[in-house]
Enzyme design. Structure first.
Site, PDB file in Angstrom:
ATOM      1  N   ALA A 258       0.843  -1.205   0.000  1.00  0.00           N
ATOM      2  CA  ALA A 258       0.000   0.000   0.000  1.00  0.00           C
ATOM      3  C   ALA A 258       0.875   1.251   0.000  1.00  0.00           C
ATOM      4  CB  ALA A 258      -0.913  -0.021   1.224  1.00  0.00           C
ATOM      5  N   GLY A 259       2.098   1.086  -0.511  1.00  0.00           N
ATOM      6  CA  GLY A 259       3.027   2.211  -0.585  1.00  0.00           C
ATOM      7  C   GLY A 259       2.672   3.127  -1.748  1.00  0.00           C
ATOM      8  N   ALA A 260       3.693   3.786  -2.284  1.00  0.00           N
ATOM      9  CA  ALA A 260       3.462   4.805  -3.310  1.00  0.00           C
ATOM     10  C   ALA A 260       2.745   4.221  -4.535  1.00  0.00           C
ATOM     11  CB  ALA A 260       4.807   5.418  -3.708  1.00  0.00           C
TER      12      ALA A 260
ATOM     13  N   GLY B 246       1.306   1.109  -4.954  1.00  0.00           N
ATOM     14  CA  GLY B 246       0.085   0.373  -4.638  1.00  0.00           C
ATOM     15  C   GLY B 246      -1.093   1.315  -4.403  1.00  0.00           C
TER      16      GLY B 246
ATOM     17  N   ASP C  76      -0.894  -4.619   3.201  1.00  0.00           N
ATOM     18  CA  ASP C  76       0.498  -4.237   3.498  1.00  0.00           C
ATOM     19  C   ASP C  76       0.922  -4.932   4.786  1.00  0.00           C
ATOM     20  OD1 ASP C  76       2.308  -1.702   2.261  1.00  0.00           O
ATOM     21  OD2 ASP C  76       2.946  -2.431   4.235  1.00  0.00           O
TER      22      ASP C  76
ATOM     23  N   ARG D   7      13.984   1.613  -5.682  1.00  0.00           N
ATOM     24  CA  ARG D   7      15.397   2.034  -5.710  1.00  0.00           C
ATOM     25  C   ARG D   7      15.537   3.486  -5.265  1.00  0.00           C
ATOM     26  NH1 ARG D   7      17.233   2.793 -12.091  1.00  0.00           N
ATOM     27  NH2 ARG D   7      15.141   3.139 -12.938  1.00  0.00           N
TER      28      ARG D   7
ATOM     29  N   ARG E 282      17.483  -1.054 -10.986  1.00  0.00           N
ATOM     30  CA  ARG E 282      16.374  -1.884 -10.487  1.00  0.00           C
ATOM     31  C   ARG E 282      16.889  -3.265 -10.079  1.00  0.00           C
ATOM     32  NH1 ARG E 282      14.657   0.698 -15.164  1.00  0.00           N
ATOM     33  NH2 ARG E 282      12.756   1.954 -15.059  1.00  0.00           N
TER      34      ARG E 282
ATOM     35  N   SER F  33       6.690  -5.280  -8.726  1.00  0.00           N
ATOM     36  CA  SER F  33       7.938  -5.124  -7.958  1.00  0.00           C
ATOM     37  C   SER F  33       9.154  -5.369  -8.853  1.00  0.00           C
ATOM     38  CB  SER F  33       7.950  -6.124  -6.790  1.00  0.00           C
ATOM     39  OG  SER F  33       6.747  -6.053  -6.060  1.00  0.00           O
TER      40      SER F  33
ATOM     41  N   ASP G  38       6.506   2.180 -19.770  1.00  0.00           N
ATOM     42  CA  ASP G  38       7.578   2.666 -20.637  1.00  0.00           C
ATOM     43  C   ASP G  38       6.998   3.258 -21.928  1.00  0.00           C
ATOM     44  OD1 ASP G  38       9.273   1.688 -18.683  1.00  0.00           O
ATOM     45  OD2 ASP G  38       9.497  -0.261 -19.666  1.00  0.00           O
TER      46      ASP G  38
ATOM     47  N   ARG H 197       5.712   6.666 -21.209  1.00  0.00           N
ATOM     48  CA  ARG H 197       6.836   7.627 -21.131  1.00  0.00           C
ATOM     49  C   ARG H 197       7.381   7.945 -22.516  1.00  0.00           C
ATOM     50  NH1 ARG H 197       9.494   4.810 -15.835  1.00  0.00           N
ATOM     51  NH2 ARG H 197       8.277   5.989 -14.303  1.00  0.00           N
TER      52      ARG H 197
ATOM     53  N   HIS I 296      12.292  -4.199 -18.835  1.00  0.00           N
ATOM     54  CA  HIS I 296      12.005  -2.963 -18.105  1.00  0.00           C
ATOM     55  C   HIS I 296      13.262  -2.602 -17.300  1.00  0.00           C
ATOM     56  CE1 HIS I 296       9.792   0.079 -15.974  1.00  0.00           C
ATOM     57  NE2 HIS I 296      10.004  -0.495 -14.804  1.00  0.00           N
TER      58      HIS I 296
HETATM   59  N1  LIG Z   1       7.280  -2.359 -12.857  1.00  0.00           N
HETATM   60  C1  LIG Z   1       7.226  -1.037 -12.814  1.00  0.00           C
HETATM   61  O1  LIG Z   1       7.013  -0.384 -13.816  1.00  0.00           O
HETATM   62  C2  LIG Z   1       7.408  -0.324 -11.501  1.00  0.00           C
HETATM   63  C3  LIG Z   1       7.093   1.035 -11.383  1.00  0.00           C
HETATM   64  C4  LIG Z   1       7.281   1.665 -10.154  1.00  0.00           C
HETATM   65  C5  LIG Z   1       7.760   0.962  -9.054  1.00  0.00           C
HETATM   66  N2  LIG Z   1       8.040  -0.350  -9.208  1.00  0.00           N
HETATM   67  C6  LIG Z   1       8.485  -1.160  -8.073  1.00  0.00           C
HETATM   68  O2  LIG Z   1       7.372  -1.343  -7.199  1.00  0.00           O
HETATM   69  C7  LIG Z   1       7.855  -1.595  -5.882  1.00  0.00           C
HETATM   70  C8  LIG Z   1       7.120  -0.683  -4.878  1.00  0.00           C
HETATM   71  O3  LIG Z   1       7.497   0.645  -5.080  1.00  0.00           O
HETATM   72  P1  LIG Z   1       6.875   1.805  -4.141  1.00  0.00           P
HETATM   73  O4  LIG Z   1       7.402   3.083  -4.620  1.00  0.00           O
HETATM   74  O5  LIG Z   1       5.412   1.617  -4.015  1.00  0.00           O
HETATM   75  O6  LIG Z   1       7.558   1.419  -2.742  1.00  0.00           O
HETATM   76  P2  LIG Z   1       7.014   1.783  -1.282  1.00  0.00           P
HETATM   77  O7  LIG Z   1       8.137   1.577  -0.350  1.00  0.00           O
HETATM   78  O8  LIG Z   1       6.335   3.101  -1.295  1.00  0.00           O
HETATM   79  O9  LIG Z   1       5.891   0.677  -1.017  1.00  0.00           O
HETATM   80  C9  LIG Z   1       6.172  -0.664  -0.903  1.00  0.00           C
HETATM   81  C10 LIG Z   1       5.258  -1.239   0.165  1.00  0.00           C
HETATM   82  O10 LIG Z   1       5.414  -2.660   0.215  1.00  0.00           O
HETATM   83  C11 LIG Z   1       5.186  -3.042   1.558  1.00  0.00           C
HETATM   84  N3  LIG Z   1       5.692  -4.382   1.800  1.00  0.00           N
HETATM   85  C12 LIG Z   1       6.970  -4.810   1.952  1.00  0.00           C
HETATM   86  N4  LIG Z   1       6.994  -6.140   2.169  1.00  0.00           N
HETATM   87  C13 LIG Z   1       5.709  -6.571   2.140  1.00  0.00           C
HETATM   88  C14 LIG Z   1       5.093  -7.832   2.274  1.00  0.00           C
HETATM   89  N5  LIG Z   1       5.814  -8.940   2.494  1.00  0.00           N
HETATM   90  N6  LIG Z   1       3.754  -7.892   2.182  1.00  0.00           N
HETATM   91  C15 LIG Z   1       3.016  -6.794   1.972  1.00  0.00           C
HETATM   92  N7  LIG Z   1       3.548  -5.559   1.812  1.00  0.00           N
HETATM   93  C16 LIG Z   1       4.874  -5.455   1.910  1.00  0.00           C
HETATM   94  C17 LIG Z   1       5.904  -1.966   2.372  1.00  0.00           C
HETATM   95  O11 LIG Z   1       5.464  -1.947   3.708  1.00  0.00           O
HETATM   96  C18 LIG Z   1       5.546  -0.720   1.577  1.00  0.00           C
HETATM   97  O12 LIG Z   1       4.401  -0.069   2.115  1.00  0.00           O
HETATM   98  C19 LIG Z   1       9.364  -1.381  -5.945  1.00  0.00           C
HETATM   99  O13 LIG Z   1      10.025  -2.617  -6.069  1.00  0.00           O
HETATM  100  C20 LIG Z   1       9.551  -0.552  -7.201  1.00  0.00           C
HETATM  101  O14 LIG Z   1      10.836  -0.702  -7.754  1.00  0.00           O
HETATM  102  C21 LIG Z   1       7.884  -1.010 -10.392  1.00  0.00           C
HETATM  103  O1  LIG Z   2      12.542   3.282 -11.924  1.00  0.00           O
HETATM  104  C1  LIG Z   2      12.204   2.512 -11.041  1.00  0.00           C
HETATM  105  O2  LIG Z   2      13.008   1.958 -10.280  1.00  0.00           O
HETATM  106  C2  LIG Z   2      10.744   2.244 -10.796  1.00  0.00           C
HETATM  107  C3  LIG Z   2       9.999   1.830 -12.010  1.00  0.00           C
HETATM  108  O3  LIG Z   2      10.523   0.672 -12.584  1.00  0.00           O
HETATM  109  C4  LIG Z   2       9.853   2.931 -13.019  1.00  0.00           C
HETATM  110  O4  LIG Z   2      10.213   2.731 -14.174  1.00  0.00           O
HETATM  111  O5  LIG Z   2       9.359   4.004 -12.637  1.00  0.00           O
END
Ligand SMILES: NC(=O)c1ccc[n+]([C@@H]2O[C@H](COP(=O)([O-])OP(=O)(O)OC[C@H]3O[C@@H](n4cnc5c(N)ncnc54)[C@H](O)[C@@H]3O)[C@@H](O)[C@H]2O)c1
Ligand SMILES: O=C(O)C[C@H](O)C(=O)O
Length: 311
Positions: free
Chosen positions: A8-10, A12, A32, A82, A88, A119, A148, A151, A175
Site C-alpha cells: 500500500a506504498g506509493a 500500490g 500491506d 530504488r 532496479r 515489484s 515505458d 513515457r 524494463h
Molecule cells: N514495474 C514497474 O514499472 C514499476 C514502477 C514503479 C515501481 N516499481 C516497483 O514497485 C515496488 C514498490 O514501489 P513503491 O514506490 O510503491 O515502494 P514503497 O516503499 O512506497 O511501497 C512498498 C510497500 O510494500 C510493503 N511491503 C513490503 N513487504 C511486504 C510484504 N511482504 N507484504 C506486503 N507488503 C509489503 C511496504 O510496507 C511498503 O508499504 C518497488 O520494487 C519498485 O521498484 C515497479
Molecule cells: O525506476 C524505477 O526503479 C521504478 C519503475 O521501474 C519505473 O520505471 O518508474
C-alpha cells in the site's frame, strides 16, 4: 470484479486510486505488512469516493489474506524501491523473497487469480512468480511496457510539440535502463511516421530519454515514481475487467516467441478476461532484433541470481 493490491506504498496506493476513479471494479483490497498502513490508505481513498464520484469499495488489510479471497486480479507492488544511483536489478536480494511469499499467499486464497507483477526487477520477479507458482502463462503479467510506452509517448509529444493523445508508440523488451527497446521506427503522429517530423538525432534523444525514464524520476524524487506506474497498472487491470482485447506490451513467459525461451520479457500482448490472451508477433528490423537479444541476455544474467529463491 474484485482486485487485490499488495503493497500500500506509493505505487500500490496510486494503483488503487486509479482503479477506483476509473470505476470498473466492485472492490479493491489493499494489503500491506506495516500495521494499520493499508487500512489508513484505504480509509483516506474511500473519503475521495464522493468527491471523485466512484462506487468502488476499498478496504485495507494488515497481512490478512483472508480478506483477499476470491480476487479476480491481484497486483504485487510489495518490496523496496530504488534510490538515486541504483539500478532496479540491485533490488533482487530483498524483493525476490517478498514476491515469492506474497504470490503464494494470494493463490492460496484466490486459486483462479490473475497476477500482475510490478515489484522490481520486474522481468525477473515475473519469471520468479512463474517458477514459484507454476501458474499458466496467461495468468502472470509483468507490468513495465505499459509504463515505458506512456513515457515514450510523453517524450515524443515533447519533441513534436503536440499533445500525447496525438502520438502512438510502443516499448518492448526488458524494463531496465539499458534493456528497453522503444520502437521508434513504428511510432506515429496521427498515423504518420514520426520521422516525417523529427530528425534522426532528435528521435535518438527520445529513445534515450525514454530508456532512463525511471532513473530520471528517481533522481528527481529521491525514490522511484508512482503516478504513471499506478495509472499503467490500472489500464492493464481495466483491460482484463472489461475483456477489452486491448494490445499492451507486457512481460510474459516466452516459449519461442521473438526467438526467446524460458524468460519473461516485454512483448505486445492482447489482454482480456483470461489475462494474456495472445502474444502479437510484429515485424522488426535487424537492429531491433539485435537489441531484443541483448536485452534478453541481460535479463537472463539477473534471473540466474534467483537460484536460491527458485529452489
Ligand atoms: N514495474 C514497474 O514499472 C514499476 C514502477 C514503479 C515501481 N516499481 C516497483 O514497485 C515496488 C514498490 O514501489 P513503491 O514506490 O510503491 O515502494 P514503497 O516503499 O512506497 O511501497 C512498498 C510497500 O510494500 C510493503 N511491503 C513490503 N513487504 C511486504 C510484504 N511482504 N507484504 C506486503 N507488503 C509489503 C511496504 O510496507 C511498503 O508499504 C518497488 O520494487 C519498485 O521498484 C515497479
Ligand atoms: O525506476 C524505477 O526503479 C521504478 C519503475 O521501474 C519505473 O520505471 O518508474
Amino acid at each position: 470484479m474484485k482486485v487485490t493490491v499488495v503493497g500500500a506504498g506509493a505505487v500500490g496506493a496510486s494503483c488503487a486510486e486509479y482503479i477506483a476513479i476509473k470505476n470498473f471494479a466492485s472492490e479493491v483490497v489493499l494489503v500491506d505488512i506495516k500495521e494499520g498502513f493499508a487500512e489508513g490508505k484505504a480509509m483516506d481513498l474511500m473519503q475521495c469516493a464522493n468527491l471523485n464520484g466512484f462506487d468502488t469499495k476499498i478496504v485495507g488489510s494488515t497481512n490478512d489474506y483472508s480478506k483477499t479471497a476470491g480476487s479476480d486480479v491481484a497486483v504485487i507492488t510489495s518490496g523496496i524501491p530504488r534510490k538515486p544511483g541504483m539500478t532496479r536489478e540491485e533490488l533482487i536480494g530483498i524483493n525476490a523473497g517478498i514476491v515469492k511469499e506474497v504470490a503464494a499467499n494470494l493463490i492460496k486464497h484466490s486459486p483462479n487469480v490473475i497476477l500482475v507483477v510490478v515489484s522490481n526487477p520486474m522481468d525477473t520477479m515475473a519469471y520468479l512468480t512463474h517458477k514459484a507458482t507454476g501458474l499458466p502463462k496467461n495468468r502472470i503479467i509483468g507490468m513495465g511496457g505499459a509504463l515505458d510506452s506512456a513515457r515514450f509517448k510523453y517524450r515524443l509529444s515533447e519533441a513534436l510539440g503536440c499533445p500525447a493523445s496525438d502520438v502512438d508508440g510502443m516499448v518492448i523488451a526488458a524494463h531496465s535502463d539499458t534493456g528497453m527497446v522503444p520502437l521508434i521506427s513504428k511510432a506515429t503522429r496521427n498515423g504518420m511516421p514520426v520521422s516525417n517530423f523529427l530528425t534522426e538525432e532528435r528521435m535518438q534523444k527520445v529513445v534515450e530519454d525514454t530508456k532512463v525514464g525511471g532513473a530520471t524520476l528517481t533522481g528527481l524524487l529521491g525514490t522511484s515514481a508512482w503516478y504513471a506506474p499506478g495509472a499503467a497498472v490500472s489500464e492493464i487491470v481495466r483491460a482484463i475487467a472489461q475483456d477489452s482485447k486491448k494490445m499492451i506490451p507486457c512481460s510474459v513467459m516466452l516459449e519461442g516467441e521473438y526467438g526467446q525461451n524460458d524468460i519473461c520479457l516485454g512483448v505486445p500482448c492482447i489482454l482480456g478476461k483470461n489475462g494474456i490472451e495472445e502474444i502479437v508477433s510484429i515485424e522488426l528490423s535487424d537492429a531491433e532484433k539485435a537489441n531484443i537479444e541483448e536485452s534478453a541476455k541481460a535479463v537472463r544474467n539477473v534471473n540466474a541470481l534467483l537460484a536460491d529463491a527458485i529452489a
